[in-house]
Structures are given as C-alpha cells and as structure tokens.
Design a protein around this motif. Structure first.
Motif, PDB file in Angstrom:
ATOM      1  N   UNK A 104       0.815  -1.211   0.000  1.00 54.28           N
ATOM      2  CA  UNK A 104       0.000   0.000   0.000  1.00 54.28           C
ATOM      3  C   UNK A 104       0.854   1.269   0.000  1.00 54.28           C
ATOM      4  N   UNK A 105       2.066   1.143  -0.510  1.00 51.39           N
ATOM      5  CA  UNK A 105       2.914   2.306  -0.799  1.00 51.39           C
ATOM      6  C   UNK A 105       3.058   3.260   0.384  1.00 51.39           C
ATOM      7  N   UNK A 106       3.385   2.719   1.547  1.00 52.72           N
ATOM      8  CA  UNK A 106       3.680   3.546   2.704  1.00 52.72           C
ATOM      9  C   UNK A 106       2.566   3.670   3.723  1.00 52.72           C
ATOM     10  N   UNK A 107       1.366   3.155   3.394  1.00 54.11           N
ATOM     11  CA  UNK A 107       0.222   3.282   4.306  1.00 54.11           C
ATOM     12  C   UNK A 107      -0.006   1.998   5.100  1.00 54.11           C
ATOM     13  N   UNK A 108       1.090   1.260   5.329  1.00 57.48           N
ATOM     14  CA  UNK A 108       0.986  -0.036   5.993  1.00 57.48           C
ATOM     15  C   UNK A 108       0.504   0.079   7.437  1.00 57.48           C
ATOM     16  N   UNK A 109       1.018   1.044   8.181  1.00 58.07           N
ATOM     17  CA  UNK A 109       0.693   1.107   9.604  1.00 58.07           C
ATOM     18  C   UNK A 109      -0.782   1.410   9.857  1.00 58.07           C
ATOM     19  N   UNK A 110      -1.396   2.393   9.186  1.00 53.13           N
ATOM     20  CA  UNK A 110      -2.839   2.578   9.388  1.00 53.13           C
ATOM     21  C   UNK A 110      -3.644   1.342   9.021  1.00 53.13           C
ATOM     22  N   UNK A 111      -3.246   0.651   7.945  1.00 54.54           N
ATOM     23  CA  UNK A 111      -3.952  -0.581   7.567  1.00 54.54           C
ATOM     24  C   UNK A 111      -3.863  -1.605   8.694  1.00 54.54           C
ATOM     25  N   UNK A 112      -2.669  -1.806   9.242  1.00 52.00           N
ATOM     26  CA  UNK A 112      -2.496  -2.796  10.307  1.00 52.00           C
ATOM     27  C   UNK A 112      -3.263  -2.412  11.565  1.00 52.00           C
ATOM     28  N   UNK A 113      -3.343  -1.139  11.841  1.00 55.22           N
ATOM     29  CA  UNK A 113      -4.079  -0.696  13.029  1.00 55.22           C
ATOM     30  C   UNK A 113      -5.577  -0.950  12.892  1.00 55.22           C
ATOM     31  N   UNK A 114      -6.059  -1.088  11.668  1.00 53.09           N
ATOM     32  CA  UNK A 114      -7.465  -1.410  11.439  1.00 53.09           C
ATOM     33  C   UNK A 114      -7.700  -2.894  11.244  1.00 53.09           C
ATOM     34  N   UNK A 115      -6.765  -3.700  11.734  1.00 52.54           N
ATOM     35  CA  UNK A 115      -6.725  -5.128  11.439  1.00 52.54           C
ATOM     36  C   UNK A 115      -6.622  -5.935  12.736  1.00 52.54           C
ATOM     37  N   UNK A 116      -7.084  -5.367  13.826  1.00 51.89           N
ATOM     38  CA  UNK A 116      -6.776  -5.959  15.131  1.00 51.89           C
ATOM     39  C   UNK A 116      -7.530  -7.262  15.400  1.00 51.89           C
ATOM     40  N   UNK A 117      -8.740  -7.412  14.842  1.00 52.36           N
ATOM     41  CA  UNK A 117      -9.488  -8.654  15.071  1.00 52.36           C
ATOM     42  C   UNK A 117      -8.985  -9.777  14.176  1.00 52.36           C
ATOM     43  N   UNK A 118      -8.603  -9.453  12.945  1.00 54.60           N
ATOM     44  CA  UNK A 118      -8.099 -10.476  12.031  1.00 54.60           C
ATOM     45  C   UNK A 118      -6.673 -10.894  12.374  1.00 54.60           C
ATOM     46  N   UNK A 119      -5.871  -9.946  12.823  1.00 57.89           N
ATOM     47  CA  UNK A 119      -4.433 -10.169  12.979  1.00 57.89           C
ATOM     48  C   UNK A 119      -4.082 -11.433  13.771  1.00 57.89           C
ATOM     49  N   UNK A 120      -4.704 -11.701  14.929  1.00 55.45           N
ATOM     50  CA  UNK A 120      -4.328 -12.896  15.686  1.00 55.45           C
ATOM     51  C   UNK A 120      -4.605 -14.206  14.943  1.00 55.45           C
ATOM     52  N   UNK A 121      -5.482 -14.162  13.928  1.00 53.73           N
ATOM     53  CA  UNK A 121      -5.855 -15.373  13.197  1.00 53.73           C
ATOM     54  C   UNK A 121      -5.079 -15.549  11.899  1.00 53.73           C
ATOM     55  N   UNK A 122      -4.203 -14.611  11.581  1.00 58.43           N
ATOM     56  CA  UNK A 122      -3.389 -14.727  10.378  1.00 58.43           C
ATOM     57  C   UNK A 122      -2.190 -15.623  10.638  1.00 58.43           C
ATOM     58  N   UNK A 123      -1.895 -16.488   9.683  1.00 57.73           N
ATOM     59  CA  UNK A 123      -0.686 -17.300   9.781  1.00 57.73           C
ATOM     60  C   UNK A 123       0.537 -16.518   9.340  1.00 57.73           C
ATOM     61  N   UNK A 124       0.383 -15.706   8.290  1.00 57.68           N
ATOM     62  CA  UNK A 124       1.550 -15.028   7.726  1.00 57.68           C
ATOM     63  C   UNK A 124       1.136 -13.742   7.024  1.00 57.68           C
ATOM     64  N   UNK A 125       2.075 -12.806   6.998  1.00 59.57           N
ATOM     65  CA  UNK A 125       1.900 -11.527   6.316  1.00 59.57           C
ATOM     66  C   UNK A 125       3.108 -11.311   5.414  1.00 59.57           C
ATOM     67  N   UNK A 126       2.853 -11.073   4.142  1.00 55.82           N
ATOM     68  CA  UNK A 126       3.891 -10.627   3.214  1.00 55.82           C
ATOM     69  C   UNK A 126       3.666  -9.131   3.027  1.00 55.82           C
ATOM     70  N   UNK A 127       4.665  -8.329   3.369  1.00 59.93           N
ATOM     71  CA  UNK A 127       4.456  -6.887   3.409  1.00 59.93           C
ATOM     72  C   UNK A 127       5.620  -6.161   2.754  1.00 59.93           C
ATOM     73  N   UNK A 128       5.284  -5.156   1.970  1.00 61.90           N
ATOM     74  CA  UNK A 128       6.316  -4.368   1.299  1.00 61.90           C
ATOM     75  C   UNK A 128       6.724  -3.208   2.194  1.00 61.90           C
ATOM     76  N   UNK A 129       7.998  -3.174   2.572  1.00 61.73           N
ATOM     77  CA  UNK A 129       8.560  -2.102   3.394  1.00 61.73           C
ATOM     78  C   UNK A 129       9.744  -1.506   2.632  1.00 61.73           C
ATOM     79  N   UNK A 130       9.552  -0.298   2.131  1.00 58.88           N
ATOM     80  CA  UNK A 130      10.610   0.325   1.317  1.00 58.88           C
ATOM     81  C   UNK A 130      10.823   1.801   1.637  1.00 58.88           C
ATOM     82  N   UNK A 131      10.417   2.194   2.855  1.00 57.56           N
ATOM     83  CA  UNK A 131      10.608   3.577   3.265  1.00 57.56           C
ATOM     84  C   UNK A 131       9.540   4.538   2.808  1.00 57.56           C
TER      85      UNK A 131
END
Length: 221
Positions: free
Chosen positions: A130-157
């Motif tokens: 999401x081109x730099x908007x990863x943290x807000x997305x993750x903060x809106x993901x609190x109920x799903x997050x514990x049930x995820x096995x894996x996250x592939x995420x682009x981190x490029x500054x």
C-alpha cells in the motif's frame, strides 16, 4: 508474470507451498492482481482490495481471465471508515494522496476488520502493498491479525511521507506476536531473522503462535 516467472521468488514460493485449495488469501493493495492470480491458481479463495478505479477494472478482468474465486472490492484500507484521496496517474505506484499531489480521486476506505466482516472472507495469509500506508492498515486489522498465519508486506521507506517508518511497522508486528523470517524454497524451511528485509521490498512475518503448524504444512507436500 508469464515472462518473468515468480519475480518475488521466496514470497511467491511460500504461497505455493503453504496455501491449500479453499484457503482464503488477502491481497491488500492488489494492483492488477499478480498475487491474486497466483493464489487463484492454487485454488485459494481471494479477497482483493484495490482503491484506484482504472487499476480496479484491470483487477476485475484478471479475476475473470484467471477464473479466480473470491471477491475484488474497490476500496482503500486504513484505521477508520470514510474517504481518502488517492493519486490516479502513477500506475502501480498509486497511493494515498498528500497535500502536494494534484491529480487525485476520492475513494471509500474502511478497516480490514470491516472488510472481512462485510465479505465473510477471513484470510489465512495476506499480502500488503500500500505504498507507505501499511501502519494505518495494520491498526485497522486488530481482530483479524491474531488469526493470520503469515503476512507478506512491502517495506521500502514509503511511509515517511505519512509520518511512519518501516521500524514503526516492524515494532507493531512484533508486539502482535509476529516475527520476521526468510523462507528457503529449496528446503521449505523458515529461518528466523532479526530484522525486516532492507535489501529488497518484501518481508515475511509469521505468527509465532502458529509457527509449528505452519512449518508442518510447508513440509508436508
């Protein structure tokens, strides 16, 4: 994809080795759907989100051309429900607009948790680009997050323009019981690493509460 093969080789091979028919895969910031098509070819069900209208049209077409099961939703993802401006002329680099951007389009945004609840599709693995908007997305993901096995995420500054750093994203995931790993395709092993990938865009985070289960699944093919 046909020309270049698995261009994100380790991450794409992880999906090939981990996903099973009927698993749900989340492609958040799906663009035209390369990861969507790959997951669909494995008979996974795909929940894809893409905010930019022209790109979303191409994503829908790739759902059809590749006979992907699931849903493509035109929306942005954040830590609130509402609207945000997105750039519209940067192709695969389109992103949440800043004050200096001029050619923009207004897009509905919601949280990942709301997206999952509205579609009744709960992913086991997600790809976030999401081109730099990863943290807000993750903060809106609190109920799903514990049930995820894996996250592939682009981190490029790219988060700097929004006031976030890659370190902020890494710390958030660590605090949520995830840890960063390298996937070794030849042996199908997960190798712990102390930090996210800085030499390439994607990093693989594994839910430590599911680590043994994930390792067994990777090795059983």
């Amino acid at each position: 994809a046909y020309t270049c093969g698995l261009y994100d080789f380790e991450e794409m091979k992880f999906l090939i080795d981990y996903l099973r028919p009927g698993d749900i895969f989340g492609d958040f910031g799906a663009n035209v759907g390369v990861y969507t098509a790959l997951a669909g070819s494995l008979e996974a069900i795909v929940l894809a989100a893409e905010p930019v209208p022209d790109t979303f049209t191409r994503l829908q077409e790739n759902f059809r051309l590749n006979s992907v099961k699931g849903q493509a939703i035109r929306c942005g993802l954040s830590d609130f429900r509402g609207k945000l401006g997105f750039t519209s002329t940067l192709g695969g680099m389109n992103r949440v607009a800043t004050s200096v951007d001029t050619e923009t389009t207004e897009v509905n945004v919601l949280t990942v948790d709301e997206l999952v609840a509205e579609t009744n599709l709960q992913p086991k693995v997600v790809k976030i680009d999401v081109e730099g908007f990863e943290l807000p997305l993750l903060r809106g993901n609190t109920r799903l997050l514990p049930n995820l096995a894996a996250i592939i995420i682009e981190l490029n500054g790219s988060g700097k323009k929004y006031g976030y750093s890659d370190d902020d994203v890494h710390k958030f995931l660590i605090s949520s019981s995830f840890s960063c790993f390298d996937y070794l395709p030849r042996t199908r092993k997960l190798q712990p690493r102390n930090e996210y990938q800085q030499s390439k865009f994607n990093s693989l985070y594994i839910n430590l509460r599911m680590l043994d289960e994930i390792r067994l699944r990777l090795e059983e093919n």
